[in-house]
Design a protein around this motif. Structure first.
Motif, PDB file in Angstrom:
ATOM      1  N   ASN A 137       0.199   5.514  -0.085  1.00 14.56           N
ATOM      2  CA  ASN A 137      -0.746   6.647  -0.158  1.00 14.56           C
ATOM      3  C   ASN A 137      -2.146   6.206  -0.572  1.00 14.56           C
ATOM      4  OD1 ASN A 137       1.285   8.322   0.607  1.00 14.56           O
ATOM      5  ND2 ASN A 137       1.575   9.313  -1.393  1.00 14.56           N
ATOM      6  N   GLY A 138      -2.590   5.083   0.009  1.00 12.99           N
ATOM      7  CA  GLY A 138      -3.944   4.638  -0.263  1.00 12.99           C
ATOM      8  C   GLY A 138      -4.141   3.895  -1.571  1.00 12.99           C
ATOM      9  N   THR A 139      -3.060   3.648  -2.300  1.00 15.62           N
ATOM     10  CA  THR A 139      -3.171   2.895  -3.550  1.00 15.62           C
ATOM     11  C   THR A 139      -2.433   1.569  -3.397  1.00 15.62           C
ATOM     12  OG1 THR A 139      -2.953   5.019  -4.664  1.00 15.62           O
ATOM     13  CG2 THR A 139      -2.869   3.065  -6.058  1.00 15.62           C
ATOM     14  N   THR A 140      -2.977   0.530  -4.009  1.00 12.87           N
ATOM     15  CA  THR A 140      -2.281  -0.754  -4.000  1.00 12.87           C
ATOM     16  C   THR A 140      -1.299  -0.779  -5.170  1.00 12.87           C
ATOM     17  OG1 THR A 140      -4.249  -1.796  -3.115  1.00 12.87           O
ATOM     18  CG2 THR A 140      -2.576  -3.250  -4.061  1.00 12.87           C
ATOM     19  N   GLN A 174       0.848  -1.192   0.000  1.00  7.46           N
ATOM     20  CA  GLN A 174       0.000   0.000   0.000  1.00  7.46           C
ATOM     21  C   GLN A 174       0.882   1.239   0.000  1.00  7.46           C
ATOM     22  OE1 GLN A 174      -3.468   0.144  -0.010  1.00  7.46           O
ATOM     23  NE2 GLN A 174      -3.286  -2.055  -0.461  1.00  7.46           N
TER      24      GLN A 174
END
Lengths: 110, 100, 129
Positions: free
Chosen positions: A6-9, A4
């Motif tokens: 900054n909130g992105t996979t 993960q």
């Protein structure tokens, strides 16, 4: 594999190269560098940016010999040599710097 | 050099390109679907017959048999080889070029 | 065979890669290009040939954005960095497709069928696809 950020996979291959080059950002590069125990200096950024430009132009991550030659041509012999580049990226300039630059593993690296 | 062609000459241009670029003295082995090119009386028979003087042609027997062609006449001069003969051809030539 | 010794005493062989297929309909062209780069990284004497539909791989102006595939034509321009300097295009194949050398992404040597036969016969290894 994935992590993960900054909130992105962010998906990576088994060696840690990110799969989707469009997810790359300078912040992600800092995080990838930290994983490699590298503190990004201006000199590191110069090489990483060089690689990104090379990829943009030729659509490949160059093999280390080719990278050294290309850097020598554009940044001069002080930087276009393996000693300088291995000091910046101890586990291999092409491999480590490409990973940080968000590029695939260099073609010609086995 | 040994050239191998494994595609039907009626579906692909592989055979034609091979014949165009094979130097005098080379061997050409027809195998898999390439064996259809070895038959006489087809639309491409003449292309092989025309090169018979400067190339040597072979066809792989097991692939001929598999396709029900054992009784069909071959172009004069084409030699049938088995797998052992295939190996011999590879060994006899310094390099091979598999036209895919 | 005429193997020569490369630097560090390694044997250098003459590898010829023959491209005969157009770029995006199958994976052959891209895979062949990657193989060329790997051979070059191992300091082999590499030449690359474009015949038949393979000449379409070098056509200028490729734009693959809308087909969702990587445009690998710029990579041919990196071959020089890899010391792959022998690029041959068969004149007959080029002309049959209404193309000229000016329409290709890299400078190439346009050769006749007869010349190409000769060059091919001198190789240690020939890989076609």
């Amino acid at each position: 594999m994935a992590f993960q950020f900054n909130g992105t996979t962010v998906e990576t291959d088994e060696e840690g190269y990110i799969q989707d080059i469009s997810l790359w950002s300078p912040e992600l590069a800092e995080a990838l560098a930290k994983d490699e125990n590298i503190e990004m200096s201006d000199d590191h950024w110069e090489v990483v940016n060089f690689l990104r430009n090379y990829y943009e132009e030729y659509q490949i991550a160059p093999a280390v010999r080719v990278l050294i030659k290309a850097i020598k041509k554009s940044l001069g012999p002080d930087k276009g040599n393996s000693k300088y580049l291995y000091e910046l990226f101890p586990y291999g300039p092409a491999k480590q710097a490409c990973k940080i630059a968000g590029l695939p593993k260099p073609t010609g690296c086995i | 050099m040994l050239h191998t062609v494994n595609k039907s000459p009626f579906e692909r241009n592989t055979l034609r390109s091979c014949l165009r670029l094979a130097q005098k003295g080379s061997a050409v082995l027809l195998m898999e679907d390439g064996v259809y090119a070895a038959l006489s009386g087809t639309a491409v028979s003449d292309e092989i017959a025309d090169r018979m003087d400067d190339l040597s042609f072979y066809v792989l027997g097991p692939d001929i048999a598999a396709r029900g062609l054992s009784e069909s006449p071959l172009i004069g001069g084409v030699q049938v080889v088995d797998y052992g003969g295939f190996v011999d051809l590879v060994v006899e030539h310094e390099a091979s070029n598999a036209w895919l | 065979m005429s193997d020569e010794m490369g630097y560090e005493g390694e044997v250098v062989k003459r590898f010829m890669y023959v491209n005969r297929k157009a770029p995006y309909g199958t994976i052959y062209a891209l895979e062949n290009l990657e193989t060329v780069l790997i051979a070059a990284a191992f300091d082999q004497d590499v030449s690359v040939v474009f015949v038949d539909d393979g000449v379409y791989q070098l056509k200028k102006g490729q734009d693959t954005k809308e087909i969702g595939m990587k445009n690998f034509s710029p990579t041919f321009r990196a071959l020089d960095d890899y010391d792959v300097e022998k690029l041959y295009v068969e004149k007959e194949s080029l002309e049959a497709r209404g193309l000229t050398a000016e329409e290709l992404v890299v400078p190439v040597e346009v050769v006749s069928t007869e010349d190409l036969r000769e060059i091919m016969a001198q190789q240690d290894v020939v890989l076609s696809c």
